[in-house]
Design an enzyme around this catalytic site. Structure first.
Site, PDB file in Angstrom:
ATOM      1  N   ALA A  33      42.519  31.113  36.120  1.00  0.00           N
ATOM      2  CA  ALA A  33      42.714  32.540  36.509  1.00  0.00           C
ATOM      3  C   ALA A  33      42.148  33.724  35.577  1.00  0.00           C
ATOM      4  O   ALA A  33      41.719  33.177  34.418  1.00  0.00           O
ATOM      5  CB  ALA A  33      44.185  32.616  36.863  1.00  0.00           C
ATOM      6  N   ASN A  34      42.156  34.666  36.033  1.00  0.00           N
ATOM      7  CA  ASN A  34      41.721  35.693  35.109  1.00  0.00           C
ATOM      8  C   ASN A  34      42.864  36.493  35.088  1.00  0.00           C
ATOM      9  O   ASN A  34      43.918  36.412  35.590  1.00  0.00           O
ATOM     10  CB  ASN A  34      40.913  36.768  35.900  1.00  0.00           C
ATOM     11  N   ARG A  35      42.915  37.446  33.906  1.00  0.00           N
ATOM     12  CA  ARG A  35      44.212  38.101  33.615  1.00  0.00           C
ATOM     13  C   ARG A  35      44.052  39.519  34.436  1.00  0.00           C
ATOM     14  O   ARG A  35      43.175  40.498  34.291  1.00  0.00           O
ATOM     15  CB  ARG A  35      43.936  38.478  32.065  1.00  0.00           C
ATOM     16  N   SER A  36      45.022  39.520  35.352  1.00  0.00           N
ATOM     17  CA  SER A  36      44.793  40.658  35.888  1.00  0.00           C
ATOM     18  C   SER A  36      46.339  40.875  36.791  1.00  0.00           C
ATOM     19  O   SER A  36      46.842  39.884  37.193  1.00  0.00           O
ATOM     20  CB  SER A  36      44.030  40.832  37.300  1.00  0.00           C
ATOM     21  N   VAL A 100      37.749  38.661  39.839  1.00  0.00           N
ATOM     22  CA  VAL A 100      37.550  37.528  40.589  1.00  0.00           C
ATOM     23  C   VAL A 100      37.177  36.594  39.568  1.00  0.00           C
ATOM     24  O   VAL A 100      36.495  36.907  38.588  1.00  0.00           O
ATOM     25  CB  VAL A 100      36.484  37.819  41.703  1.00  0.00           C
TER      26      VAL A 100
END
Ligand code: CTP
Ligand code: CA
Length: 228
Positions: A33-36, A100
């Protein structure tokens, strides 16, 4: 929200917004995942709705409540996000605020990977579709105004200008995510609005809700000035 009963300059416009991270499965229990947090994208969606737009928010996994008055489509992966965006077209406005994941595991394991004594697995990666670049391609389905975000840590303006050109979008909100800014997961943001035509605007250290309101107001101005 004081503006909830205010003027509705975006009435009759459809705005499509992406928000949050994507989760790319490795196996049934693990993902990349990305950090968001989704806070900024959700704030943009809420602000566009406040100005009267019909808003479709395509959101990756977040812990935030759905913004009031917004249609929310929940997805997990980048490919699902692209499909949901394509299905939501046509739109007058597209704001790509999602973080994304650039890559996914090429072949998701159907079963949980186990520590079987043979050492760590090697993950073969594949590139995800670029949703912003896809929706920026000229054609009858292209939203009239396409706005990307660019999270950068140094040379923020230069990287953002290059990204604007590479993606084919109209505006980029360049986000300074240097650790000192505390942007990730925080309630404040430091951004520059960079437009294909026009001088950059700097909006340092504002609540994410206010960044959303300013961006929605700039979008409304854009359409009001007849550049739709
Ligand atoms: N974006 C997208 N689909 C992707 C990757 C990015 O729609 N697969 C969008 C993001 O929502 C954002 C913009 O593109 O609006 C810029 O994302 P960013 O990660 O900064 O750009 P990349 O082209 O992926 O470049 P980088 O190598 O810096 O990550
Ligand atoms: Ca990226």
């Amino acid at each position: 929200f004081a503006s909830r009963d205010g003027p509705k300059p975006l009435a009759g416009r459809h705005a499509l917004v992406t928000s949050g991270p994507t989760h790319e499965p490795i196996d049934p229990v693990r993902y990349i995942a990305n950090r968001s947090s989704g806070k900024q994208g959700h704030a943009v969606a809420a602000a566009l709705a406040d100005l009267g737009a019909r808003v479709t928010l395509v959101s990756g996994p977040v812990t935030l409540p759905d913004p009031a008055g917004v249609r929310v489509v929940k997805v997990e992966t980048a490919r699902q996000m692209l499909d949901a965006c394509a299905a939501a077209l046509p739109a007058d406005i597209f704001v790509a605020a999602a973080a994304v994941a650039d890559w996914r595991v090429a072949a998701e394991a159907g079963q949980k990977l186990k520590k079987d004594g043979s050492g760590p697995p090697t993950l073969v990666m594949a590139e995800n579709p670029d949703i912003l670049a896809s929706l920026s391609i000229p054609g009858p389905q292209r939203p009239g105004l396409v706005v990307g975000f660019a999270a950068e840590t140094n040379d923020v303006l230069a990287y953002a200008r290059a990204k604007l050109a590479r993606k084919g979008c109209d505006w980029i909100v360049a986000n300074d995510v240097s650790p000192a800014t505390g942007t990730f997961g925080g309630d404040r943001n430091s951004v520059h609005l960079i437009r294909l035509h026009g001088d950059p605007q700097s909006w340092p250290d504002l609540p994410k809700a206010e960044v959303g309101r300013r961006l929605a107001a700039a979008i409304a101005d854009h359409f009001a000035s007849g550049k739709s």
